[in-house]
Enzyme design. Structure first.
Site, PDB file in Angstrom:
ATOM      1  N   CYS A   1       0.837  -1.207   0.000  1.00  0.00           N
ATOM      2  CA  CYS A   1       0.000   0.000   0.000  1.00  0.00           C
ATOM      3  C   CYS A   1       0.867   1.250   0.000  1.00  0.00           C
ATOM      4  O   CYS A   1       0.580   2.214  -0.713  1.00  0.00           O
ATOM      5  CB  CYS A   1      -0.928   0.010   1.210  1.00  0.00           C
ATOM      6  SG  CYS A   1      -2.128  -1.333   1.223  1.00  0.00           S
ATOM      7  N   SER A   2       1.922   1.239   0.777  1.00  0.00           N
ATOM      8  CA  SER A   2       2.833   2.375   0.824  1.00  0.00           C
ATOM      9  C   SER A   2       3.460   2.617  -0.547  1.00  0.00           C
ATOM     10  O   SER A   2       3.521   3.756  -1.028  1.00  0.00           O
ATOM     11  CB  SER A   2       3.915   2.139   1.879  1.00  0.00           C
ATOM     12  OG  SER A   2       4.757   3.255   1.962  1.00  0.00           O
TER      13      SER A   2
END
Length: 169
Positions: A64-65
């Protein structure tokens, strides 16, 4: 509430998603999420713009990052394009994450309160109350012109296809 099982997996295991699965050509449903200061943000706030919606389970995961960083870096390449990132993370956590990681070119929002976005876009992971990974491109008329429900939650979306869909508008 519509339930769909097995369209998406998590670590190879089928998961159940809540909400209606959308398709290209659908009118993008309006929704309300929270900004980092808990104020309401609606899709309709971006009327007349191209909108990329980047849905992720949690900014506290490496995938996600990476996805947020990629869209944050791509944002400068476009005019009249709004990029919204949506997760079920609390605004407090999102604010800390954005400050620590320099995420400042995209609008990072939270769907934690009502899961309004997640349910309308068919992304709520029933067992976890998180959003599944997906990307939507919405044209200036409010129609979905590209979408990707990422079939394995731990995989990143196809950035090339997303960006080509935006460039084609």
């Amino acid at each position: 509430m519509e339930k769909r099982t097995g369209e998406v997996t998590m670590k190879g295991n089928p998961i159940t998603l809540l909400g209606k699965k959308l398709k290209v050509g659908d009118k993008a449903p309006d929704f309300t999420v929270q900004d980092l200061d808990f104020s309401a943000v609606k899709l309709s706030d971006f009327s007349g713009k191209i909108v990329i919606i980047n849905a992720v389970p949690s900014v506290d995961t490496s995938v996600c990052s990476a996805q947020l960083h990629r869209f944050n870096s791509e944002a400068a390449k476009f005019t009249n394009v709004a990029i919204l990132s949506v997760s079920a993370d609390l605004p407090f956590a999102l604010s800390r994450y954005c400050a620590a990681d320099g995420i400042d070119a995209i609008k990072v929002t939270s769907d934690h309160k009502d899961l309004d976005f997640g349910l309308k876009y068919g992304l709520v992971i029933e067992a976890l109350r998180l959003l599944s990974r997906a990307v939507f491109v919405i044209n200036q008329q409010g129609k979905i012109v590209y979408l990707e429900y990422v079939d394995e939650v731990s995989h990143e979306p196809d950035y090339t296809r997303v960006l080509n869909a935006v460039k084609a508008l």
